[in-house]
Enzyme design. Structure first.
Site, PDB file in Angstrom:
ATOM      1  N   ARG A 147       0.841  -1.187   0.000  1.00  4.58           N
ATOM      2  CA  ARG A 147       0.000   0.000   0.000  1.00  4.58           C
ATOM      3  C   ARG A 147       0.882   1.245   0.000  1.00  4.58           C
ATOM      4  NH1 ARG A 147      -2.262  -3.496   3.959  1.00  4.58           N
ATOM      5  NH2 ARG A 147      -4.394  -4.179   3.458  1.00  4.58           N
ATOM      6  N   LYS A 171      -2.550  -2.331   7.786  1.00  5.04           N
ATOM      7  CA  LYS A 171      -3.734  -1.844   8.499  1.00  5.04           C
ATOM      8  C   LYS A 171      -3.863  -2.536   9.847  1.00  5.04           C
ATOM      9  CE  LYS A 171      -6.546  -0.462   4.519  1.00  5.04           C
ATOM     10  NZ  LYS A 171      -7.819  -0.676   3.799  1.00  5.04           N
ATOM     11  N   HIS A 241      -2.603   2.804  -5.933  1.00  2.00           N
ATOM     12  CA  HIS A 241      -3.533   1.706  -5.708  1.00  2.00           C
ATOM     13  C   HIS A 241      -3.730   0.874  -6.973  1.00  2.00           C
ATOM     14  CE1 HIS A 241      -6.642  -0.607  -3.767  1.00  2.00           C
ATOM     15  NE2 HIS A 241      -7.413  -0.414  -4.819  1.00  2.00           N
ATOM     16  N   ARG A 244      -0.933  -1.525  -7.092  1.00  2.00           N
ATOM     17  CA  ARG A 244      -1.201  -2.644  -6.166  1.00  2.00           C
ATOM     18  C   ARG A 244      -2.189  -3.612  -6.809  1.00  2.00           C
ATOM     19  NH1 ARG A 244      -1.604  -4.255  -0.632  1.00  2.00           N
ATOM     20  NH2 ARG A 244      -3.739  -4.569   0.114  1.00  2.00           N
ATOM     21  N   HIS A 267      -4.414  -8.801   3.238  1.00  2.00           N
ATOM     22  CA  HIS A 267      -5.859  -8.777   3.450  1.00  2.00           C
ATOM     23  C   HIS A 267      -6.231  -9.690   4.620  1.00  2.00           C
ATOM     24  CE1 HIS A 267      -6.807  -7.482  -0.956  1.00  2.00           C
ATOM     25  NE2 HIS A 267      -6.562  -6.456  -0.183  1.00  2.00           N
ATOM     26  N   TYR A 276      -9.990  -8.931  -7.271  1.00  2.00           N
ATOM     27  CA  TYR A 276      -8.996  -8.982  -8.343  1.00  2.00           C
ATOM     28  C   TYR A 276      -9.246 -10.114  -9.325  1.00  2.00           C
ATOM     29  CZ  TYR A 276      -6.695  -5.848  -5.096  1.00  2.00           C
ATOM     30  OH  TYR A 276      -6.429  -4.801  -4.262  1.00  2.00           O
TER      31      TYR A 276
END
Length: 297
Positions: A147, A171, A241, A244, A267, A276
């Protein structure tokens, strides 16, 4: 307003959100506060009811704000009221029974392998530190899927060339270790050699720096990606992004399994990674049509 400042501190210090994300939350709340002040003469966000929020939502839709943007703003409000519950400022959230507006999912278009090849191998980069850093930034996005915030906050001590790995903070403060390719190791060595020539370094803990010795920022990285890809791509959106997104799509197109891509992207669930698959399916269909004896080639 005190609660708003406390919420901002909570997002920055406890949740460790990027300055870009924190500003987005705060701006959404200020936008809402102005609405209820102008329409209901209400100053205290603690005393808001769902009817007021519903009016705000209707007003945004009437003014042409997309459902996805409305949902994002309401999500900021939800987070704020969860925070007020946490610090016992309110007894229940006015958004407890709210249901998000339906919005059509937009499939983001990744860069092609040809476009990446052009950017990484066929365009001219500036001489010296800036050009070496810029190319490494692009290649690191494409070969690791990090990210933007993870790349900006990458620490010098977390780049391990003996093991060819990076440790990034994702995150919810989740750390993950990413492998790096030999070609990236070579670029990192070249970059580090140039980095030592910077005369005055203020943010020495951070791996990526500007020439003036401070860490990169969100807008600089966005502009960097947009600038270089504008030379090779006509796609409307050219951002970190999308790089990514491109990493994940190309990995899946070339045989990587979904769980591996999930782990590399950081994730928490497969549901986030499955977006994706839309793009990898296009490649899969092409392979299928080209290979199956029953297809009318």
């Amino acid at each position: 307003m005190n609660n708003l400042k406390s919420f901002q501190d909570y997002l920055q210090l406890e949740k460790n959100y990027s300055s870009h994300t924190v500003n987005a939350y705060v701006n959404d709340l200020i936008f809402f506060q102005e609405f209820i002040r102008n329409n209901f003469e209400q100053e205290n966000l603690n005393e808001v009811n769902y009817s007021m929020i519903r009016n705000w939502i209707v007003s945004m839709v009437d003014n042409g704000i997309s459902n996805s943007s409305v949902n994002r703003k309401v999500s900021s409000l939800k987070s704020f009221y969860k925070f007020l519950l946490k610090i016992k400022q309110i007894d229940s959230s006015p958004l407890l029974k709210h249901k998000s507006l339906k919005s059509s999912e937009k499939i983001q278009i990744p860069f092609s392998e040809k476009e990446l090849d052009k950017v990484l191998n066929h365009i001219k980069y500036p001489d010296g530190f800036d050009g070496i850093r810029d190319k490494l930034v692009i290649d690191l996005f494409y070969t690791t899927g990090v990210r933007r915030t993870e790349l900006i906050n990458l620490k010098l001590q977390n780049v391990d060339l003996s093991k060819n790995t990076l440790k990034v903070l994702g995150k919810r403060n989740k750390e993950r270790i990413l492998p790096i390719l030999p070609i990236i190791t070579n670029q990192i060595n070249l970059y580090l050699s140039e980095r030592t020539k910077i005369e005055c370094i203020r943010d020495n803990d951070y791996f990526f720096l500007m020439l003036k010795g401070v860490k990169l920022n969100d807008s600089f990285v966005y502009r960097l990606i947009n600038y270089y890809f504008s030379n090779v791509s006509e796609k409307v959106k050219k951002s970190p992004h999308i790089l990514r997104h491109t990493f994940a799509t190309h990995m899946l197109n070339n045989g990587a399994d979904l769980n591996s891509v999930k782990e590399l992207l950081g994730h928490s669930s497969l549901a986030s990674t499955q977006v994706y698959i839309h793009n990898s399916l296009a490649e899969l269909k092409k392979v299928y049509v080209d290979a199956h004896p029953r297809s009318n080639k």
